[in-house]
Design an enzyme around this catalytic site. Structure first.
Site, short mmCIF file in Angstrom:
data_model
loop_
_atom_site.label_atom_id
_atom_site.label_comp_id
_atom_site.label_asym_id
_atom_site.label_seq_id
_atom_site.Cartn_x
_atom_site.Cartn_y
_atom_site.Cartn_z
N HIS A 1 0.87 -1.20 0.00
CA HIS A 1 0.00 0.00 0.00
C HIS A 1 0.89 1.23 0.00
CE1 HIS A 1 -3.85 2.14 1.47
NE2 HIS A 1 -2.95 3.08 1.20
N HIS A 21 1.56 5.32 -1.71
CA HIS A 21 1.22 6.49 -2.53
C HIS A 21 2.50 7.11 -3.06
CE1 HIS A 21 -2.96 6.59 -1.01
NE2 HIS A 21 -2.41 6.13 0.10
N LEU A 22 2.59 7.21 -4.39
CA LEU A 22 3.78 7.83 -5.00
C LEU A 22 3.47 9.19 -5.60
CD1 LEU A 22 5.61 4.91 -6.88
CD2 LEU A 22 6.25 5.98 -4.71
N ARG A 23 2.18 9.56 -5.71
CA ARG A 23 1.79 10.81 -6.38
C ARG A 23 2.26 10.77 -7.84
NH1 ARG A 23 -1.39 10.73 -2.16
NH2 ARG A 23 -0.57 11.72 -0.29
N ASN A 33 -5.04 7.18 -6.27
CA ASN A 33 -5.78 8.42 -5.94
C ASN A 33 -5.01 9.67 -6.38
OD1 ASN A 33 -3.88 7.95 -3.85
ND2 ASN A 33 -5.08 9.08 -2.36
N LYS A 40 -9.11 -0.39 -6.24
CA LYS A 40 -9.20 0.25 -4.92
C LYS A 40 -10.55 0.91 -4.71
CE LYS A 40 -7.77 1.87 -1.01
NZ LYS A 40 -6.65 2.71 -0.63
N HIS A 100 -10.45 1.07 1.44
CA HIS A 100 -10.31 2.07 2.50
C HIS A 100 -11.59 1.96 3.32
CE1 HIS A 100 -9.00 6.00 4.32
NE2 HIS A 100 -10.24 5.88 4.74
N HIS A 117 -4.77 -0.66 5.60
CA HIS A 117 -4.37 0.14 6.77
C HIS A 117 -5.36 0.03 7.93
CE1 HIS A 117 -7.16 2.93 4.93
NE2 HIS A 117 -6.31 3.57 4.18
N LEU A 126 -5.24 9.09 7.82
CA LEU A 126 -6.53 8.42 7.85
C LEU A 126 -6.35 6.95 7.48
CD1 LEU A 126 -8.73 11.21 6.26
CD2 LEU A 126 -8.84 10.35 8.62
N ASP A 179 1.31 2.57 3.57
CA ASP A 179 0.46 3.76 3.36
C ASP A 179 1.31 5.03 3.45
OD1 ASP A 179 -1.80 5.25 2.81
OD2 ASP A 179 -2.52 5.24 4.87
N HIS A 201 2.93 14.41 1.48
CA HIS A 201 2.35 15.75 1.31
C HIS A 201 3.47 16.74 1.63
CE1 HIS A 201 -1.91 14.49 1.13
NE2 HIS A 201 -1.59 13.59 2.04
N ALA A 230 -4.09 14.73 5.45
CA ALA A 230 -3.92 13.43 6.10
C ALA A 230 -2.87 12.61 5.36
CB ALA A 230 -5.24 12.67 6.09
N1 LIG Z 1 -3.66 7.66 4.58
C1 LIG Z 1 -3.78 8.96 4.46
O1 LIG Z 1 -3.92 9.65 5.48
N2 LIG Z 1 -3.76 9.58 3.25
C2 LIG Z 1 -3.70 8.97 1.96
C3 LIG Z 1 -5.00 8.39 1.53
C4 LIG Z 1 -5.40 7.11 2.21
O2 LIG Z 1 -4.68 6.11 2.16
O3 LIG Z 1 -6.47 7.06 2.81
C5 LIG Z 1 -3.21 10.01 0.94
O4 LIG Z 1 -3.33 9.76 -0.26
O5 LIG Z 1 -2.69 11.06 1.35
ZN LIG Z 2 -3.30 5.05 1.49
ZN LIG Z 3 -6.88 4.97 2.70
#
Ligand SMILES: NC(=O)N[C@@H](CC(=O)O)C(=O)O
Ligand SMILES: [Zn+2]
Ligand SMILES: [Zn+2]
Length: 352
Positions: free
Chosen positions: A13, A15-17, A41, A99, A136, A174, A219, A247, A251, A263
């Site tokens: 899990h 996030h790489l943006r 996302n 997802k 999620h 998560h 989150l 996760d 940011h 978050a």
């Molecule tokens: N976990 C988080 O707090 N943020 C994640 C989104 C997610 O996994 O819910 C994000 O993309 O910033």
């Molecule tokens: Zn996530």
């Molecule tokens: Zn999530």
């Protein structure tokens, strides 16, 4: 124990943006992990196989030379996702999961699902082709307290979903509560969960006592201590339903340290070290390899990594920040400036 060698982990899990942000974070994960499930996302979200293929190419182009890191792509489920899209995702060989973001639940979830019953045909296709649905798991009604949203989701959405689609492979992402641990433990083999390092190490006091610490805000939000204890027990139990998913959610510093902070905890640079701390606290370092490197690929039906990484017991200080994106932005990792007991020292090919 002063040294720990394990099969190279994967991150189930991540996030790489995209764009410059992605180019500045991807090497952190590629250094530690063989593969990662890449969350869809983005703005706009990755809803088609075509978009996932293009995103994958951008990630591959941003990798350090000689990196063997493999991004495992996902699609973002919407009310309008068709069964045909699921079938072409499966046929692509590069999309490994879909997802579910309940609309409004988290970062970039505005295009998410408004009512899971709208998605029954797409979910039916997932079950048919054997592709996991990643969830999620939080309800979003304003009347539900943010600390209760995961537990309510289990009763209102997760349990009925599995009743309608009993053979569906589901990863409850998560997880943050004892309720989720108990649900996943009792569920059949096709239901698993990822657990982040921060939910294994911290409870909500870490975020709120002595001042509000935005880098601990993510989150689903950190819960009370008894929930953390249940998560740590599950992760270190050796039960293959529970595996590593950081996760890590980057940011920019200014977006976290703000009157309305985003978050997400950025843990990728120190992920395996954070997990090692948690497992050591539980006296279960010998179970780290199963959780980090075996159970994930086993659930996804992929081979385990062949190469190894080594961690050394060696106190060091997590950097205060890293460069992020364009301009002079920076990103603050979780536990910036704090000490860690373990440090990843090397990676070796297991060609012998
Ligand atoms: N976990 C988080 O707090 N943020 C994640 C989104 C997610 O996994 O819910 C994000 O993309 O910033
Ligand atoms: Zn996530
Ligand atoms: Zn999530």
């Amino acid at each position: 124990m002063t040294q720990l060698t394990l099969t190279r982990p994967d991150d189930w899990h991540l996030h790489l943006r995209d764009g410059a942000a992605m180019r500045s974070v991807v090497a952190h994960s590629a250094r530690q992990c063989g593969r990662a499930i890449i969350m869809p996302n983005l703005k706009p979200p990755v809803t088609t196989t075509e978009q996932a293929l293009a995103y994958r190419e951008r990630i591959l182009a941003a990798l350090p030379e000689d990196s063997g890191f493999e991004p495992l792509m996902t699609l973002y489920l919407t009310d309008d996702t068709t069964p045909e899209e699921i079938e072409s995702a499966k046929a692509s060989g590069v999309v490994h999961a879909v997802k579910l973001y309940p609309a409004g639940a988290t970062t970039n979830s505005a295009s998410g699902v408004t009512d899971i019953r709208h998605c029954d045909a797409a979910i039916e296709a997932l079950a048919r082709v054997g592709m996991p649905l990643l969830v999620h798991g939080e309800v979003t009604r304003p009347s539900i307290d943010i600390f209760d949203r995961e537990a309510v989701f289990i009763d209102e959405v997760m349990a009925p979903l599995l009743t309608r689609h009993p053979s569906l492979k589901v990863v409850f992402e998560h997880i943050t509560t004892r309720d989720a641990v108990e649900f996943v433990t009792a569920a059949p083999e096709n239901v698993a969960a990822t657990i982040t390092a921060h939910h294994l190490l911290f409870n909500r006091n870490h975020m709120l006592v002595g001042g509000i610490r935005p880098h601990y805000y993510c989150l689903p939000v950190l819960k009370r201590a008894s929930h953390r204890e249940a998560l740590l027990a599950a992760a270190t139990s050796g039960n293959p339903k529970f595996f590593l998913g950081t996760d890590s959610a980057p940011h920019a510093r200014g977006d976290k340290e703000s009157a309305c902070g985003c978050a997400g905890a950025f843990t990728a640079p120190v992920a395996i070290e954070l997990y090692a701390s948690a497992f050591e606290e539980a006296g279960a370092l010998e179970r780290l390899e199963g959780f980090a490197s075996h159970f994930g690929p086993d659930f996804y039906g992929l081979p385990r990594n062949r190469d190894l990484i080594t961690l050394a017991k060696h106190e060091w200080t997590i950097p205060a920040s890293f460069p992020y994106g364009d301009d002079d932005q920076t990103i603050v990792p979780l536990m910036a400036g704090e000490h860690l007991a373990w440090r990843m020292t090397s990676a070796e090919d297991d060609d012998s």
